[in-house]
Design a protein around this motif. Structure first.
Motif, mmCIF file in Angstrom:
data_model
loop_
_atom_site.group_PDB
_atom_site.id
_atom_site.type_symbol
_atom_site.label_atom_id
_atom_site.label_comp_id
_atom_site.label_asym_id
_atom_site.label_seq_id
_atom_site.Cartn_x
_atom_site.Cartn_y
_atom_site.Cartn_z
ATOM 1 N N GLN A 124 36.918 48.954 43.747
ATOM 2 C CA GLN A 124 38.144 49.381 44.431
ATOM 3 C C GLN A 124 37.848 50.235 45.665
ATOM 4 O O GLN A 124 38.669 50.314 46.582
ATOM 5 C CB GLN A 124 39.080 50.130 43.475
ATOM 6 C CG GLN A 124 38.471 51.315 42.748
ATOM 7 C CD GLN A 124 37.867 50.924 41.419
ATOM 8 O OE1 GLN A 124 37.233 49.899 41.302
ATOM 9 N NE2 GLN A 124 38.093 51.767 40.407
ATOM 10 N N LEU A 125 36.670 50.855 45.711
ATOM 11 C CA LEU A 125 36.313 51.674 46.868
ATOM 12 C C LEU A 125 36.063 50.830 48.116
ATOM 13 O O LEU A 125 36.011 51.363 49.225
ATOM 14 C CB LEU A 125 35.059 52.500 46.560
ATOM 15 C CG LEU A 125 35.150 53.454 45.364
ATOM 16 C CD1 LEU A 125 33.857 54.236 45.205
ATOM 17 C CD2 LEU A 125 36.334 54.397 45.509
ATOM 18 N N PHE A 126 35.908 49.519 47.949
ATOM 19 C CA PHE A 126 35.608 48.627 49.069
ATOM 20 C C PHE A 126 36.797 47.755 49.464
ATOM 21 O O PHE A 126 36.645 46.853 50.288
ATOM 22 C CB PHE A 126 34.418 47.731 48.707
ATOM 23 C CG PHE A 126 33.177 48.499 48.375
ATOM 24 C CD1 PHE A 126 32.286 48.869 49.364
ATOM 25 C CD2 PHE A 126 32.914 48.873 47.064
ATOM 26 C CE1 PHE A 126 31.143 49.591 49.055
ATOM 27 C CE2 PHE A 126 31.770 49.586 46.740
ATOM 28 C CZ PHE A 126 30.886 49.946 47.743
ATOM 29 N N MET A 127 37.941 48.023 48.888
ATOM 30 C CA MET A 127 39.117 47.229 49.206
ATOM 31 C C MET A 127 39.738 47.676 50.534
ATOM 32 O O MET A 127 39.745 48.862 50.853
ATOM 33 C CB MET A 127 40.156 47.340 48.082
ATOM 34 C CG MET A 127 39.723 46.708 46.757
ATOM 35 S SD MET A 127 39.423 44.916 46.889
ATOM 36 C CE MET A 127 37.614 44.860 46.942
ATOM 37 N N PRO A 128 40.273 46.725 51.312
ATOM 38 C CA PRO A 128 40.913 47.078 52.584
ATOM 39 C C PRO A 128 42.182 47.884 52.344
ATOM 40 O O PRO A 128 42.752 47.857 51.243
ATOM 41 C CB PRO A 128 41.216 45.716 53.213
ATOM 42 C CG PRO A 128 41.266 44.764 52.065
ATOM 43 C CD PRO A 128 40.277 45.269 51.064
ATOM 44 N N ASP A 162 42.471 39.525 51.416
ATOM 45 C CA ASP A 162 42.899 39.250 52.792
ATOM 46 C C ASP A 162 42.436 40.407 53.676
ATOM 47 O O ASP A 162 42.689 41.575 53.382
ATOM 48 C CB ASP A 162 44.422 39.119 52.858
ATOM 49 C CG ASP A 162 44.915 37.893 52.104
ATOM 50 O OD1 ASP A 162 44.164 36.908 52.023
ATOM 51 O OD2 ASP A 162 46.053 37.932 51.585
ATOM 52 N N LEU A 163 41.785 40.055 54.751
ATOM 53 C CA LEU A 163 41.214 41.085 55.619
ATOM 54 C C LEU A 163 41.355 40.669 57.070
ATOM 55 O O LEU A 163 40.888 39.596 57.472
ATOM 56 C CB LEU A 163 39.740 41.307 55.264
ATOM 57 C CG LEU A 163 39.001 42.423 56.005
ATOM 58 C CD1 LEU A 163 39.689 43.761 55.797
ATOM 59 C CD2 LEU A 163 37.551 42.501 55.533
ATOM 60 N N GLU A 164 41.984 41.504 57.844
ATOM 61 C CA GLU A 164 42.139 41.275 59.280
ATOM 62 C C GLU A 164 42.399 42.603 59.958
ATOM 63 O O GLU A 164 42.841 43.571 59.332
ATOM 64 C CB GLU A 164 43.293 40.311 59.554
ATOM 65 C CG GLU A 164 44.641 40.795 59.030
ATOM 66 C CD GLU A 164 45.729 39.772 59.227
ATOM 67 O OE1 GLU A 164 46.572 39.990 60.127
ATOM 68 O OE2 GLU A 164 45.738 38.774 58.490
ATOM 69 N N VAL A 183 39.913 38.060 62.032
ATOM 70 C CA VAL A 183 40.435 37.583 60.747
ATOM 71 C C VAL A 183 39.254 37.082 59.917
ATOM 72 O O VAL A 183 38.422 36.309 60.417
ATOM 73 C CB VAL A 183 41.466 36.449 60.936
ATOM 74 C CG1 VAL A 183 41.952 35.930 59.585
ATOM 75 C CG2 VAL A 183 42.637 36.931 61.778
ATOM 76 N N PHE A 184 39.188 37.529 58.671
ATOM 77 C CA PHE A 184 38.096 37.126 57.793
ATOM 78 C C PHE A 184 38.451 35.856 57.041
ATOM 79 O O PHE A 184 39.549 35.708 56.505
ATOM 80 C CB PHE A 184 37.798 38.251 56.791
ATOM 81 C CG PHE A 184 36.830 37.860 55.720
ATOM 82 C CD1 PHE A 184 35.470 37.890 55.949
ATOM 83 C CD2 PHE A 184 37.284 37.450 54.473
ATOM 84 C CE1 PHE A 184 34.576 37.517 54.973
ATOM 85 C CE2 PHE A 184 36.395 37.074 53.485
ATOM 86 C CZ PHE A 184 35.041 37.110 53.727
ATOM 87 N N TRP A 261 35.055 45.411 55.505
ATOM 88 C CA TRP A 261 34.459 44.307 56.259
ATOM 89 C C TRP A 261 33.059 43.996 55.748
ATOM 90 O O TRP A 261 32.699 42.832 55.562
ATOM 91 C CB TRP A 261 34.397 44.651 57.750
ATOM 92 C CG TRP A 261 35.703 44.570 58.478
ATOM 93 C CD1 TRP A 261 36.474 45.606 58.908
ATOM 94 C CD2 TRP A 261 36.400 43.380 58.861
ATOM 95 N NE1 TRP A 261 37.605 45.146 59.540
ATOM 96 C CE2 TRP A 261 37.588 43.780 59.531
ATOM 97 C CE3 TRP A 261 36.140 42.024 58.712
ATOM 98 C CZ2 TRP A 261 38.508 42.874 60.040
ATOM 99 C CZ3 TRP A 261 37.058 41.110 59.231
ATOM 100 C CH2 TRP A 261 38.229 41.540 59.886
ATOM 101 N N PHE A 262 32.279 45.027 55.520
ATOM 102 C CA PHE A 262 30.901 44.845 55.075
ATOM 103 C C PHE A 262 30.860 44.169 53.703
ATOM 104 O O PHE A 262 30.072 43.243 53.469
ATOM 105 C CB PHE A 262 30.195 46.208 55.022
ATOM 106 C CG PHE A 262 28.694 46.116 55.053
ATOM 107 C CD1 PHE A 262 28.009 46.159 56.248
ATOM 108 C CD2 PHE A 262 27.965 45.985 53.883
ATOM 109 C CE1 PHE A 262 26.625 46.074 56.291
ATOM 110 C CE2 PHE A 262 26.584 45.887 53.906
ATOM 111 C CZ PHE A 262 25.914 45.939 55.119
#
Length: 364
Positions: A124-128, A162-164, A183-184, A261-262
């Motif tokens: 969860q620490l890496f969620m957008p 979803d990542l943008e 946009v990923f 993103w990483f």
């Protein structure tokens, strides 16, 4: 009992097998790996082209006589480009070293990173920021339940979040930093030349994740080497390429966005191999996941504090940048010429520093 003919047949088969084993051993490529420790001491071991990073780590643990830990990693440091990365457990080591070239100043560092498997312990620490379980968002779901749900999405359903959003990007070493809306997608990183739009027809692929390696900057390279807007940067480089002109450098607006993103690119690149790496280590070292509720809460608080600190640094940098532009705007031609001369001096200093770093690396 075997007949004389059967005995001779089996003996012949055994000799053929021995000959085949010797032939295979002769075809195995072996090289010497020198790995540096945190205190700058080093150990040398012989590795072959079938050894993974995980196997090399286990040998270095014994060689250095340190207490076994799941958090030991190998860091590939490309001193020529001021970038580094953690080598994944499953990666073969010989191809990595071979692509450096003879006489390269690059080196491998053997060190311990407490967050090596944090993606599986606290995904969860890496969620957008837009994700339901992103850091700072309050829900009635417990932290362990969040972890299980996210990992199921990432590695069972293979559904990446979803990542943008906006990223600063620099192509190669000398190009300028530009701001684009990215946009990923699983197939790569796309950008919209028309601004903030996610319509498929308007997207152009900017980076391909196949055979890509993810790096971060070493020390203060974001200032000295690449003149990046901040330290929140990462680099995408083709695995076997050493051409700095083909490297793609990105800079995020916040620590949370950088982590998102990483993570997404890393999972898209390696997929289930990351899960297999973690599962193997967890079997070998079952204490890997033992954490108390107090430790869980402490990790969450630490992440929130890191996000706040990163935001404050960004605000201070923006304020300083605006102030500098205002002062420069009111200056006269003499001040502008003086500033130009100072920039040239700084560029010379950076070049001398880069040469000194390479010299020190070569002496190693």
């Amino acid at each position: 009992t075997l007949s004389q003919e059967e005995k001779e047949s089996r003996l012949k088969q055994a000799k053929v097998q021995v000959a085949m084993d010797k032939l295979k051993e002769a075809n195995v490529k072996k090289i010497v790996l020198k790995a540096y420790n945190d205190d700058e001491s080093s150990k040398m071991i012989v590795i072959d082209d079938k050894m993974t990073a995980h196997e090399v780590v286990q040998r270095l643990i014994k060689k250095n006589r340190v207490k076994p830990s799941p958090n030991y990693v190998l860091i590939e440091q490309l001193t020529e480009h001021y970038i580094e990365r953690r080598i994944e457990d499953h990666e073969l080591m010989v191809p990595i070293l071979e692509c450096w070239g003879v006489g390269s100043p690059n080196f491998i560092r053997f060190t311990e990173k407490a967050d090596k498997y944090m993606l599986f312990k606290r995904p969860q620490l890496f969620m957008p920021p837009s994700h339901d379980f992103a850091p700072g968002k309050k829900t009635s779901i417990t932290e362990p339940k969040k972890r299980d749900l996210i990992l199921k999405d990432l590695f069972v359903a293979q559904a990446l979040p979803d990542l943008e959003g906006h990223l600063m990007v620099k192509e190669g070493r000398k190009g300028p930093w530009k701001r684009h809306y990215f946009v990923f997608r699983k197939s790569g990183l796309y950008f919209s030349p028309k601004g903030k739009t996610v319509a498929t027809k308007d997207l152009q692929r900017f980076a391909d994740f196949r055979e890509a390696a993810l790096y971060t900057y070493m020390d203060d390279a974001h200032q000295k080497k690449y003149k990046a807007p901040s330290e929140l940067c990462f680099t995408i480089k083709k695995f076997f390429s050493t051409d700095s002109r083909k490297m793609l450098h990105f800079c995020a607006d916040s620590k949370q966005e950088l982590d998102a993103w990483f993570m997404a690119i890393r999972v898209a690149r390696y997929g289930s191999l990351l899960q297999e790496n973690f599962d193997r280590t967890n079997r070998d070292m079952p204490w890997l996941m033992t954490e108390t509720e107090e430790e869980i809460d402490g990790l969450v608080r630490l992440q929130k504090q890191e996000l706040q600190d990163a935001e404050q640094r960004q605000q201070r940098q923006r304020s300083g940048s605006i102030g500098n532009r205002l002062r420069l705007g009111t200056g006269n031609n003499t001040l502008q010429k003086k500033d130009k001369g100072m920039r040239q001096n700084r560029a010379s200093t950076y070049g001398a520093g880069e040469f000194a770093l390479r010299s020190r690396a070569s002496m190693r």
